[in-house]
Enzyme design. Structure first.
Site, PDB file in Angstrom:
ATOM      1  N   TYR A 138       0.843  -1.201   0.000  1.00 30.39           N
ATOM      2  CA  TYR A 138       0.000   0.000   0.000  1.00 30.39           C
ATOM      3  C   TYR A 138       0.872   1.243   0.000  1.00 30.39           C
ATOM      4  CZ  TYR A 138      -3.842   3.128   1.152  1.00 30.39           C
ATOM      5  OH  TYR A 138      -4.778   4.131   1.109  1.00 30.39           O
ATOM      6  N   ASP A 233       8.800   2.723   2.012  1.00 32.44           N
ATOM      7  CA  ASP A 233       7.607   3.459   2.426  1.00 32.44           C
ATOM      8  C   ASP A 233       7.447   3.247   3.930  1.00 32.44           C
ATOM      9  OD1 ASP A 233       5.055   4.229   3.149  1.00 32.44           O
ATOM     10  OD2 ASP A 233       4.149   3.591   1.257  1.00 32.44           O
ATOM     11  N   LYS A 261       1.820   9.941   8.932  1.00 28.65           N
ATOM     12  CA  LYS A 261       1.152   9.558  10.195  1.00 28.65           C
ATOM     13  C   LYS A 261       1.826  10.201  11.415  1.00 28.65           C
ATOM     14  CE  LYS A 261      -0.782   5.501   7.982  1.00 28.65           C
ATOM     15  NZ  LYS A 261      -2.193   5.428   7.829  1.00 28.65           N
TER      16      LYS A 261
END
Ligand SMILES: Cc1ncc(COP(=O)(O)O)c(C=O)c1O
Length: 430
Positions: A138, A233, A261
């Site tokens: 993702y 990532d 985040k």
């Protein structure tokens, strides 16, 4: 007007004005109105131990007094300037100190943006165009990364499948895919396409699948040998797996990484960071107009988000932070393992103490997206709803917070203990 009526009113509006009746993140009508510490409260006043944590950013907890005070102090003095601001500069400096691959930093607002930017930077640096990603990996919502993300049928070629309408064939042609944790398969594709491959993008721990020993090291060695940019990532793992992220935890240093985040402290902020030679492409004076990567954004390095991120990182640096997080996670993970075993429910937990979940499967370990298709979706859904009824909020994983306290852990362990025999019955009835 009772609280229930207010919920009905808003749900009705939501279904009128939002596609599918929601903001697109969760397939649910639930409306959250408040978060404090490790808990959230819905519009009907029901409280939940929160393992969703805003999909990860709130590792320090909701409404942390230090972050709230630092943000409140600046809000009255202006919330965005477009120009440099002191907190973004200090945050960049802290990221460079903390993250092994980071010589330089560029800010954006979301993980989607920085992953997109990292792939473009790999192209600018190498002069090649293709990117290799992993099935089920993702990397946000750009055209490039919505390839082979949720595809239920996986192929045996490096050609990915689009998981959204509207993705041009030309973009699909630029993305190669390999199964995560299969170094031999990845190496074969990388070598076959070495002359057109700009970068390999990977979640160092993909979703909740731990990398097998040698997998990340192998990717590092092959990409270094062939001059291909290795992108980690770390939107999820950054400042979570360790202060310096998964690259510190595993001791494998990529060329570029992306962060999101936690680094924004609950505000929209994301980062691409990496080695000086690649990051030089954001500096026109260094690389000239042909190699230049312009990147302008109205809210980039927003002062409020930067203050929240900077304050978060200061809190995380305190002694005992990661030990506390790990202790909380280990207790809950052990409760999952022990109670499912005692009830005879075939299951395995996966991830690391700060972030994990349980897979209902006979497999002893789930190593990648292909194997995750073995997980029993009906039992997983039942488990989520049993927990939710007992005031435990989780969507796809348990994100652990520093703010989760003994009461939160006890309520969670009790809910797991209650749920296990009910799941066993469901399996027997099936
Ligand atoms: C590994 C990873 N990369 C990128 C993203 C995208 O980040 P954002 O939702 O901020 O666009 C996410 C979001 O969950 C993620 O988990």
């Amino acid at each position: 007007m009772s609280l229930g009526t207010e919920e009905q009113r808003l749900v009705e509006i939501a279904h009128r004005v939002l596609p599918a009746g929601n903001i697109g993140n969760l397939d649910s009508d639930m409306i959250i109105v408040e978060g404090r510490g490790g808990r959230v409260r819905d519009i009907n006043g029901k409280e939940y131990v929160d393992f969703l944590l805003g999909s990860g950013p709130m590792m320090i907890g909701h409404g942390n007094p230090e972050i709230t005070a630092a943000v409140a102090d600046q809000i009255g003095r202006g919330t965005t300037f477009f120009a440099n601001n002191p907190w973004a500069i200090e945050l960049a400096d802290e990221i460079v100190k903390a993250v092994p691959c980071a010589d330089k930093v560029r800010f954006a607002n979301s993980g989607t943006e920085v992953d997109f930017l990292a792939m473009r930077a790999a192209r600018a640096f190498t002069g090649r165009t293709k990117i290799l990603k992993f099935e089920g990996g993702y990397h946000g919502m750009s055209d490039y990364t919505l390839i082979s993300l949720w595809s239920t049928s996986v192929g045996n070629t490096a050609q990915g499948q689009p998981d959204s309408a509207g993705i041009p064939q030309s973009v699909q042609d630029e993305i190669l895919v390999a199964p995560y944790n299969d170094l031999a398969a990845a190496e074969q594709i990388i070598r076959e396409h070495k002359d057109e491959l700009a970068g390999v993008i990977v979640e160092p721990m993909q979703r909740l699948y731990m990398p097998l020993p040698g997998f990340l090291e192998g990717l590092r060695a092959i990409t270094a040998e062939l001059g291909i940019v290795l992108i980690f990532d770390e939107v999820v793992t950054g400042f979570r797996m360790a202060y310096g992220g998964a690259q510190e935890f595993f001791g494998v240093i990529p060329d570029l990484c992306t962060l999101g985040k936690i680094v924004g402290g609950g505000f929209p902020l994301a980062v691409i960071a990496g080695k000086a030679g690649i990051m030089a492409h954001f500096d026109k004076k260094k690389v000239g107009p042909k190699g230049y990567l312009p990147y302008v954004g109205t809210l980039n390095a927003n002062p409020i988000a930067s203050i929240a991120g900077l304050t978060s990182l200061k809190i995380l640096q305190r002694p005992g932070t990661y030990e506390k997080l790990n202790a909380t996670g280990n207790t809950i993970r052990a409760a999952l393992d022990e109670n499912m075993k005692a009830a005879g429910v075939p299951a395995v937990t996966s991830g690391f103490p700060g972030m994990f979940d349980i897979y209902f499967t006979n497999l002893k370990q789930v190593r990648n997206f292909r194997e995750s298709r073995d997980v029993n979706a009906a039992v997983t859904a039942k488990f989520s709803s049993l927990l939710q009824e007992r005031g435990i909020l989780r969507a796809g994983k348990f994100y652990i917070s520093l703010a989760h306290d003994e009461r939160d852990v006890e309520q969670t362990v009790t809910a797991i203990r209650d749920a296990a025999p009910i799941l066993a019955e469901q399996l027997q009835a099936a």
